[in-house]
Design an enzyme around this catalytic site. Structure first.
Site, PDB file in Angstrom:
ATOM      1  N   CYS A   1       0.843  -1.208   0.000  1.00 58.29           N
ATOM      2  CA  CYS A   1       0.000   0.000   0.000  1.00 58.29           C
ATOM      3  C   CYS A   1       0.868   1.244   0.000  1.00 58.29           C
ATOM      4  CB  CYS A   1      -0.915  -0.007   1.220  1.00 58.29           C
ATOM      5  SG  CYS A   1      -0.022   0.168   2.781  1.00 58.29           S
TER       6      CYS A   1
ATOM      7  N   CYS B   1       4.864   1.733   3.946  1.00 58.64           N
ATOM      8  CA  CYS B   1       6.237   1.713   4.475  1.00 58.64           C
ATOM      9  C   CYS B   1       7.057   2.849   3.881  1.00 58.64           C
ATOM     10  CB  CYS B   1       6.889   0.352   4.199  1.00 58.64           C
ATOM     11  SG  CYS B   1       6.139  -0.989   5.142  1.00 58.64           S
TER      12      CYS B   1
ATOM     13  N   CYS C   1       4.450  -7.097   5.060  1.00 59.51           N
ATOM     14  CA  CYS C   1       4.124  -7.812   3.815  1.00 59.51           C
ATOM     15  C   CYS C   1       5.378  -8.426   3.202  1.00 59.51           C
ATOM     16  CB  CYS C   1       3.466  -6.870   2.812  1.00 59.51           C
ATOM     17  SG  CYS C   1       1.941  -6.129   3.392  1.00 59.51           S
TER      18      CYS C   1
ATOM     19  N   CYS D   1       3.679  -3.066  10.602  1.00 59.52           N
ATOM     20  CA  CYS D   1       2.831  -2.574   9.511  1.00 59.52           C
ATOM     21  C   CYS D   1       2.343  -1.181   9.855  1.00 59.52           C
ATOM     22  CB  CYS D   1       1.659  -3.545   9.321  1.00 59.52           C
ATOM     23  SG  CYS D   1       0.536  -3.119   7.980  1.00 59.52           S
TER      24      CYS D   1
ATOM     25  N   HIS E   1       4.573  -7.406  25.726  1.00 56.76           N
ATOM     26  CA  HIS E   1       3.903  -7.675  27.012  1.00 56.76           C
ATOM     27  C   HIS E   1       4.818  -7.396  28.209  1.00 56.76           C
ATOM     28  CE1 HIS E   1       0.755  -9.688  29.288  1.00 56.76           C
ATOM     29  NE2 HIS E   1       1.539 -10.657  29.691  1.00 56.76           N
TER      30      HIS E   1
ATOM     31  N   CYS F   1       5.030  -3.517  28.800  1.00 58.16           N
ATOM     32  CA  CYS F   1       3.766  -2.778  28.710  1.00 58.16           C
ATOM     33  C   CYS F   1       3.400  -2.174  30.068  1.00 58.16           C
ATOM     34  CB  CYS F   1       2.661  -3.715  28.240  1.00 58.16           C
ATOM     35  SG  CYS F   1       1.054  -2.904  28.131  1.00 58.16           S
TER      36      CYS F   1
ATOM     37  N   CYS G   1      -5.780  -3.789  31.274  1.00 58.98           N
ATOM     38  CA  CYS G   1      -5.196  -4.594  30.197  1.00 58.98           C
ATOM     39  C   CYS G   1      -6.167  -4.743  29.023  1.00 58.98           C
ATOM     40  CB  CYS G   1      -4.843  -5.974  30.745  1.00 58.98           C
ATOM     41  SG  CYS G   1      -4.350  -7.146  29.466  1.00 58.98           S
TER      42      CYS G   1
ATOM     43  N   CYS H   1      -5.683  -7.634  22.316  1.00 59.31           N
ATOM     44  CA  CYS H   1      -4.244  -7.363  22.338  1.00 59.31           C
ATOM     45  C   CYS H   1      -3.423  -8.639  22.194  1.00 59.31           C
ATOM     46  CB  CYS H   1      -3.852  -6.642  23.628  1.00 59.31           C
ATOM     47  SG  CYS H   1      -2.097  -6.187  23.630  1.00 59.31           S
TER      48      CYS H   1
ATOM     49  N   CYS I   1       8.145  -1.602  20.456  1.00 54.90           N
ATOM     50  CA  CYS I   1       7.184  -0.479  20.401  1.00 54.90           C
ATOM     51  C   CYS I   1       6.973   0.224  21.748  1.00 54.90           C
ATOM     52  CB  CYS I   1       5.843  -0.956  19.845  1.00 54.90           C
ATOM     53  SG  CYS I   1       5.968  -1.699  18.221  1.00 54.90           S
TER      54      CYS I   1
ATOM     55  N   CYS J   1       0.458   2.009  19.837  1.00 53.55           N
ATOM     56  CA  CYS J   1      -0.893   1.435  19.828  1.00 53.55           C
ATOM     57  C   CYS J   1      -1.501   1.315  21.223  1.00 53.55           C
ATOM     58  CB  CYS J   1      -0.850   0.060  19.165  1.00 53.55           C
ATOM     59  SG  CYS J   1      -0.047   0.069  17.552  1.00 53.55           S
TER      60      CYS J   1
ATOM     61  N   CYS K   1      -2.346  -4.369  20.817  1.00 54.07           N
ATOM     62  CA  CYS K   1      -1.347  -4.704  19.791  1.00 54.07           C
ATOM     63  C   CYS K   1      -1.969  -5.721  18.836  1.00 54.07           C
ATOM     64  CB  CYS K   1      -0.110  -5.288  20.463  1.00 54.07           C
ATOM     65  SG  CYS K   1       1.049  -6.060  19.312  1.00 54.07           S
TER      66      CYS K   1
ATOM     67  N   CYS L   1       1.541  -7.039  14.576  1.00 51.37           N
ATOM     68  CA  CYS L   1       1.990  -6.825  13.192  1.00 51.37           C
ATOM     69  C   CYS L   1       3.471  -7.117  13.003  1.00 51.37           C
ATOM     70  CB  CYS L   1       1.645  -5.423  12.716  1.00 51.37           C
ATOM     71  SG  CYS L   1       2.678  -4.102  13.374  1.00 51.37           S
TER      72      CYS L   1
HETATM   73  S1  SF4 Z   1      -2.376  -4.515  27.076  1.00 51.20           S
HETATM   74 FE1  SF4 Z   1      -1.518  -6.231  25.855  1.00 51.20          FE
HETATM   75  S2  SF4 Z   1       0.702  -6.119  26.118  1.00 51.20           S
HETATM   76 FE2  SF4 Z   1      -0.245  -4.839  27.707  1.00 51.20          FE
HETATM   77  S3  SF4 Z   1      -0.434  -6.217  29.474  1.00 51.20           S
HETATM   78 FE3  SF4 Z   1      -2.368  -6.356  28.370  1.00 51.20          FE
HETATM   79  S4  SF4 Z   1      -2.095  -8.113  26.969  1.00 51.20           S
HETATM   80 FE4  SF4 Z   1      -0.039  -7.525  27.703  1.00 51.20          FE
HETATM   81  S1  SF4 Z   2       0.397  -3.632  16.419  1.00 48.70           S
HETATM   82 FE1  SF4 Z   2       1.869  -4.250  18.042  1.00 48.70          FE
HETATM   83  S2  SF4 Z   2       3.797  -4.698  16.951  1.00 48.70           S
HETATM   84 FE2  SF4 Z   2       2.481  -3.521  15.552  1.00 48.70          FE
HETATM   85  S3  SF4 Z   2       3.069  -1.362  15.857  1.00 48.70           S
HETATM   86 FE3  SF4 Z   2       1.334  -1.748  17.260  1.00 48.70          FE
HETATM   87  S4  SF4 Z   2       2.283  -2.370  19.205  1.00 48.70           S
HETATM   88 FE4  SF4 Z   2       3.881  -2.526  17.620  1.00 48.70          FE
END
Ligand code: SF4
Ligand code: SF4
Length: 324
Positions: free
Chosen positions: A56, A59, A151, A183, A221, A224, A248, A254, A263, A275, A282, A285
């Protein structure tokens, strides 16, 4: 050094060097000096060929959004982009001639954006030729190969469709392919990988999925800020309930417990946010299987989500404090 760094301020350049320097076991100053020496000694700016298949162009846009160093400085001062369908001024036969001239010369960094169809070459043709042929042809003469984005790394979103989409490493099997999923690609990951190659002349240490360990070595995780809520099984179910604001996001789909990427610490848009801190789970990706195995994205019903809870129930995801 200022002349060599072009429009990059010394402060921004030093900040940018931090991650890659740590991987090389150098201080930031040593790394910055090394990059400057390498660039000064280089007879010419390293050539780059950038191909686009089933993509697309997201990137390319992410790369163009780089602030440290600025995108314009990167492509005008640091490397010589010989072919890039989205940003090059040439088109048609002139563009094709530029591509063939650059491939013939060899020794270039090959960036591939987008997946390659295997069900039928006609799903992706460029200049009347199968895209797959271009990847094979350019890959054979490339000095380094970077699969840019989800991709190109593993098939990404197109792999959920009928084209038999695969990543570059399924086409080029006799050379290392550096996979930079997410992505879109994170511009820091791309520029840092190019700088690593320019500085060392080698491919950075990769994990078993072909990703640089310096960027994909830790679980989302585990870094986070909502992690304590996961351990306490406080899962957000209603985005409109202020009491659940920081809980969470597992129930909202997620895939952080199953996704390796930096990230949470690097963040996106020049460190502004990412994200999960925006309130969206998440999507995984950075992993093979994105998008098909991660879907549906906003509930915990995907194959990956069910696997996460099965592992939690089996004690395979211990509370973070037990890991320390
Ligand atoms: S939001 Fe996602 S990465 Fe963060 S603690 Fe919960 S499951 Fe884990
Ligand atoms: S979807 Fe997950 S791996 Fe992809 S940019 Fe967001 S936090 Fe990072």
């Amino acid at each position: 050094m200022n002349r060599l760094l072009g429009e990059i301020s010394r402060r921004d350049f030093m900040k940018y060097c931090a991650t890659t320097a740590a991987v090389l076991g150098l201080s930031e100053l040593e790394f910055a000096t090394r990059v400057s020496e390498v660039l000064a000694a280089a007879p010419a700016k390293p050539p780059v060929i950038w191909l686009e298949g089933q993509d697309c162009a997201g990137c390319s846009i992410s790369f163009a959004g780089s602030l440290n160093p600025p995108f314009a400085s990167m492509i005008l001062d640091r490397v010589s982009v010989r072919y890039h369908e989205t940003i090059m001024a040439a088109s048609g036969h002139v563009a094709e001639a530029a591509y063939h001239e650059a491939v013939e010369a060899g020794g270039f960094v090959l960036g591939v954006e987008g997946s390659i169809p295997t069900a039928d070459d006609r799903f992706c043709m460029v200049g009347g030729r199968p895209f797959r042929e271009m990847v094979e042809e350019a890959g054979a003469k490339a000095a380094a190969i970077i699969a840019v984005g989800a991709c190109a790394a593993y098939g990404g979103i197109p792999a959920a469709g009928p084209t038999g989409a695969v990543g570059v490493s399924k086409i080029i099997k006799d050379k290392p392919v550096i996979n930079l999923p997410t992505c879109p690609v994170h511009c820091d990951h791309l520029i840092g990988t190019i700088l690593y190659y320019l500085t060392t002349g080698s491919v950075p240490p990769l994990d078993k999925l072909g990703r640089p360990k310096m960027y994909f070595g830790e679980l989302i995780h585990d870094n986070c800020r909502r992690r304590s809520y996961f351990d306490n099984e406080q899962f957000l179910t209603d985005w409109n309930d202020p009491a659940q604001k920081n809980w969470c996001l597992y129930e909202k789909g997620c895939k952080g417990p199953d996704t390796y990427a930096d990230c949470p610490v690097r963040r996106w848009n020049d460190g502004l946010n990412f994200c999960i801190d925006c309130g969206a789970g998440c999507m995984g990706c950075a992993e093979p299987g994105f998008y098909a195995e991660m879907s549906p994205l906003y509930t915990a019903e995907s194959e990956r989500s069910l696997n996460i809870m099965a592992r939690k129930a089996a004690g395979l995801i211990p509370p973070l404090k037990e890991k320390v």
